[in-house]
Scaffold this active site. Structure first.
Site, PDB file in Angstrom:
ATOM      1  N   ASP A  23      33.141  33.951  32.787  1.00  0.00           N
ATOM      2  CA  ASP A  23      32.856  34.834  33.919  1.00  0.00           C
ATOM      3  C   ASP A  23      34.165  34.977  34.691  1.00  0.00           C
ATOM      4  OD1 ASP A  23      32.145  36.024  36.332  1.00  0.00           O
ATOM      5  OD2 ASP A  23      30.806  34.395  36.976  1.00  0.00           O
ATOM      6  N   LYS A  85      40.613  41.364  40.319  1.00  0.00           N
ATOM      7  CA  LYS A  85      39.602  42.086  39.547  1.00  0.00           C
ATOM      8  C   LYS A  85      39.397  43.506  40.086  1.00  0.00           C
ATOM      9  CE  LYS A  85      34.861  41.358  37.870  1.00  0.00           C
ATOM     10  NZ  LYS A  85      33.792  40.339  37.807  1.00  0.00           N
ATOM     11  N   GLU A 184      27.623  41.654  33.343  1.00  0.00           N
ATOM     12  CA  GLU A 184      27.245  40.459  34.105  1.00  0.00           C
ATOM     13  C   GLU A 184      25.727  40.312  34.282  1.00  0.00           C
ATOM     14  OE1 GLU A 184      29.791  40.833  37.541  1.00  0.00           O
ATOM     15  OE2 GLU A 184      31.568  40.473  36.328  1.00  0.00           O
ATOM     16  N   ASP A 206      23.098  40.440  42.582  1.00  0.00           N
ATOM     17  CA  ASP A 206      24.322  39.638  42.526  1.00  0.00           C
ATOM     18  C   ASP A 206      25.131  39.811  43.798  1.00  0.00           C
ATOM     19  OD1 ASP A 206      26.812  38.518  42.046  1.00  0.00           O
ATOM     20  OD2 ASP A 206      27.073  39.419  40.064  1.00  0.00           O
TER      21      ASP A 206
HETATM   22  P1  ADP Z   1      32.318  36.292  42.720  1.00  0.00           P
HETATM   23  O1  ADP Z   1      31.221  36.690  41.789  1.00  0.00           O
HETATM   24  O2  ADP Z   1      32.660  37.361  43.717  1.00  0.00           O
HETATM   25  O3  ADP Z   1      33.518  35.738  42.029  1.00  0.00           O
HETATM   26  P2  ADP Z   1      30.797  33.908  43.542  1.00  0.00           P
HETATM   27  O4  ADP Z   1      29.530  34.228  42.864  1.00  0.00           O
HETATM   28  O5  ADP Z   1      31.527  32.707  43.072  1.00  0.00           O
HETATM   29  O6  ADP Z   1      31.769  35.144  43.660  1.00  0.00           O
HETATM   30  O7  ADP Z   1      30.439  33.749  45.089  1.00  0.00           O
HETATM   31  C1  ADP Z   1      31.394  33.383  46.016  1.00  0.00           C
HETATM   32  C2  ADP Z   1      30.792  33.479  47.391  1.00  0.00           C
HETATM   33  O8  ADP Z   1      29.651  32.623  47.478  1.00  0.00           O
HETATM   34  C3  ADP Z   1      31.753  33.059  48.484  1.00  0.00           C
HETATM   35  O9  ADP Z   1      31.689  33.978  49.558  1.00  0.00           O
HETATM   36  C4  ADP Z   1      31.191  31.714  48.903  1.00  0.00           C
HETATM   37  O10 ADP Z   1      31.494  31.423  50.256  1.00  0.00           O
HETATM   38  C5  ADP Z   1      29.718  31.925  48.694  1.00  0.00           C
HETATM   39  N1  ADP Z   1      28.984  30.664  48.583  1.00  0.00           N
HETATM   40  C6  ADP Z   1      29.193  29.668  47.695  1.00  0.00           C
HETATM   41  N2  ADP Z   1      28.365  28.643  47.954  1.00  0.00           N
HETATM   42  C7  ADP Z   1      27.617  29.000  49.031  1.00  0.00           C
HETATM   43  C8  ADP Z   1      26.602  28.361  49.795  1.00  0.00           C
HETATM   44  N3  ADP Z   1      26.192  27.120  49.530  1.00  0.00           N
HETATM   45  N4  ADP Z   1      26.064  29.026  50.848  1.00  0.00           N
HETATM   46  C9  ADP Z   1      26.490  30.275  51.150  1.00  0.00           C
HETATM   47  N5  ADP Z   1      27.446  30.925  50.472  1.00  0.00           N
HETATM   48  C10 ADP Z   1      28.008  30.295  49.426  1.00  0.00           C
HETATM   49 MG    MG Z   2      30.267  37.026  40.087  1.00  0.00          MG
END
Ligand code: ADP
Ligand code: MG
Length: 620
Positions: A23, A85, A184, A206
């Site tokens: 991913d 990205k 995704e 998502d």
């Molecule tokens: P992406 O798909 O954009 O790469 P992710 O799915 O990894 O991102 O999500 C990242 C986001 O999720 C960040 O904004 C992070 O702060 C938030 N996040 C991660 N854990 C938590 C949590 N426990 N509570 C709220 N937000 C969270």
């Molecule tokens: Mg993602």
């Protein structure tokens, strides 16, 4: 596509090389593999499977990736690339808005392919992606104790050809053979094993760091098809962070009387602490934002209900795209069988509540929302390497594809929403006697004229048999592979001469543009045209009504016979009645009628104006 076996020299040469699932995220990236039958994410040296998609390019030495690079956002922001990205497969023009938000300098010649100027060098977005991929590959090799050379990488469902191609390029640069790109949302559904239910409709919500995507998938006989996608490319956890940061900065300004908003280092530290607080609030009823600065302590108690109130507008912004997506798929919330939550931000209880309310169903949350896409990629990787029974995953093309033919019109070969892989073959001929070359102009879009579609590529098929116009037989073949990448070939059937291109458009489209192109399609254009006529008629009616109104103030009005006055008033009323309808022909007819009825008035006014002029009085 045939896949080459690679001999790693181990003692079981029969075992196929392992294919990993990746991913490659905007905020975080992960790598996973199929362990016996269950997919597992692979941790890095720090024990976490999440590798922040951040690359720091120091002035000297090798670039660093992940959490360490994230630290450099504090100390060396101009040479630290994040959100790469968003720049994948894009040119400067595509991302002008985007770049104003990112602190990177562009190198010369970034019109078609973005080149960032960082750490005294120039890098493209796929190269940045490749650094992240290399780190993931290393983590996997260390963990599995074997070389990793083949991968499945996930991409957003709305990624266009250029963006997909750029993602594949990133893989290649990192030394990975990308066996397939998987959408995704499809990966998320696979991670939950939803393919096993054979049939159904699945919504994948998502909500990540910087983007929000909603997708609706249709599962039929175990095959997935993307029915519709929607979202907001600038909506995510970052918005919540920024909101909390603003609150804290305002607090600090009023408590301490200092404005920290220009102190980069302080801002980054404060950001870290509001993010901590946000994460804690996903499991705790209250938390504290803590920040120390030059011997002073800032502490703000933040209960979840206050947090919820603050973020409600942000969460609400995810709902409209969900409704549009349902509408595009022609479904009501009740018709959705399964809802899957993806992305770190779906850990927030209020988000779950909003999703539950919208779809009137309990969403899947059993898997870690930030791991689910990588896990699904690993399932797909297992399918490809033969570890799981074969299975096809269907995706669709977002826009129609075709070539330009005489008169500048488009001949579509592959229609929008065709499931991929897809291919189409059609024969064309020449327009001129003795023609030796034909131009193949490849287009993307829904409009009928070439000029209204997006030009993807042009190439010449040279030295064809010079026969009479209409006699040549040129076979054009379009092939979209399972990754959504287009190959166009043209062949002179008389000579067997052939020419082809793999389309790597110089720069991509934003999803809004794709949306806009679809909306512009022929049917819509007709409606738009009609709408414009109505609007133009109304503007004209306004003008006439105002003129008549003004004329009625004139002495000339009172000189008119009563029946003529009545006729004018009637015509005004009728015009007003037609005004709010959408029949522009009727509006035009009523305008003409008013014009006709008020002709006497106009004449009388004209005469009195002339009389006035003769008297030497000033007239307007
Ligand atoms: P992406 O798909 O954009 O790469 P992710 O799915 O990894 O991102 O999500 C990242 C986001 O999720 C960040 O904004 C992070 O702060 C938030 N996040 C991660 N854990 C938590 C949590 N426990 N509570 C709220 N937000 C969270
Ligand atoms: Mg993602």
């Amino acid at each position: 596509m045939s896949v080459l076996q690679i001999d790693f020299g181990d003692d079981s040469p029969a075992s196929p090389p392992r294919v990993v699932g990746i991913d490659l995220g905007t905020t975080n990236s992960l790598i996973a593999f199929l362990d016996l039958t269950a997919p597992k994410v692979i941790p890095g040296a720090d024990g976490s499977p999440l590798v922040p998609s951040v690359v720091h390019f120091p002035a000297s030495g090798e670039p660093v990736v992940g959490a360490v690079a994230q630290q450099a956002l504090l100390t060396d922001p101009h040479n630290t690339v994040y959100s790469a990205k968003r720049l994948m497969g894009r040119g400067a023009a595509d991302v002008a808005g985007e770049l104003s938000l990112l602190p990177f300098a562009l190198a010369e010649g970034s019109e078609n392919v973005i080149r960032l100027s960082v750490g005294g060098r120039e890098v493209t977005a796929p190269e940045v992606g490749a650094y992240v991929l290399r780190q993931l590959k290393q983590n996997a090799e260390a963990f599995l104790g074997e070389p990793v050379t083949q991968a499945v990488i996930t991409v957003p469902a709305y990624f266009n050809d250029a963006q997909r191609q750029a993602t594949k390029d990133a893989g290649r640069i990192a030394g990975l053979e990308v066996l397939r790109l998987v959408n995704e949302p499809t990966a998320a559904a696979l991670a939950y094993g939803l393919d096993k239910r054979q049939n159904g409709t699945i919504a994948v919500y998502d909500f990540g760091g910087g983007t929000f995507d909603i997708s609706i998938l249709k599962l039929q006989e175990g095959l997935f098809e993307v029915l519709a996608t929607n979202g907001d490319t600038h909506l995510g956890g970052d918005d919540i962070d920024n909101l909390l940061l603003r609150v804290a900065l305002e607090d600090i300004a009023s408590e301490w009387g200092i404005d920290l908003s220009t102190d980069n280092e302080a801002i980054q530290r404060l950001r870290r602490s509001v993010i901590n607080a946000k994460h804690e609030l996903s499991t705790l009823p209250a938390t504290t934002i803590a920040f120390d600065y030059q011997g002073r302590e800032y502490r703000r108690h933040l209960p979840r209900d206050v947090f919820d109130k603050l973020i409600t507008p942000i969460i609400d912004r995810t709902l409209a795209p969900c409704r549009s997506c349902l509408a595009d798929a022609g479904l009501t919330p009740e018709q959705i069988d399964e809802v899957v939550l993806v992305g770190g931000s779906t850990r927030i209880p209020l988000v779950r509540q909003a999703v539950r309310a919208l779809f009137k169903a309990e969403p899947h949350t059993e898997l870690n929302p930030d791991e689910v896409v990588a896990l699904g990629a690993a399932v797909q990787a297992g399918i490809l390497s033969g570890e799981v029974e074969d299975q096809l995953l269907l995706d669709v093309t977002p826009l129609s594809l075709g070539i330009e033919t005489m008169g500048g019109v488009v001949s579509k070969l592959i229609l929008r929403n065709s499931t991929i892989p897809a291919s189409a073959t059609e024969q064309f001929t020449t327009a001129v006697d003795g023609q030796r070359n034909v131009l193949i102009h490849v287009l993307q879009g829904e409009r009928e004229l070439a000029k209204d579609c997006r030009s993807l590529a042009r190439f010449d098929l040279k030295d064809i048999d010079p026969v009479m116009a209409g006699m040549a037989r040129i076979e054009v073949r379009f092939l979209i592979d399972a990754n959504g990448i287009l190959n166009v070939s043209a062949k002179d059937l008389r000579t067997g001469r052939e020419q082809s291109v793999e389309i790597k458009p110089s720069y991509g489209l934003t999803d809004e543009q794709v949306e806009a192109m679809i909306l512009e399609s022929f049917d819509k254009a007709e409606e738009d045209f009609k709408e414009r006529q109505v609007r133009e008629a109304r503007v004209e009616a306004d003008r006439i009504l105002a003129a008549v109104d003004k004329a009625k103030q004139n002495d000339a009005w009172f000189e008119l016979p009563a029946e003529e006055q009545a006729a004018v008033d009637l015509a005004i009323n009728e015009l007003l009645l037609s005004y709010h309808g959408d029949d522009y022909v009727l509006i035009q007819r009523k305008m003409e009628a008013l014009d006709h009825a008020s002709r006497g008035l106009a004449e009388t006014m004209m005469n009195s104006a002339v009389r006035g002029a003769l008297k030497g009085t000033k007239i307007e």
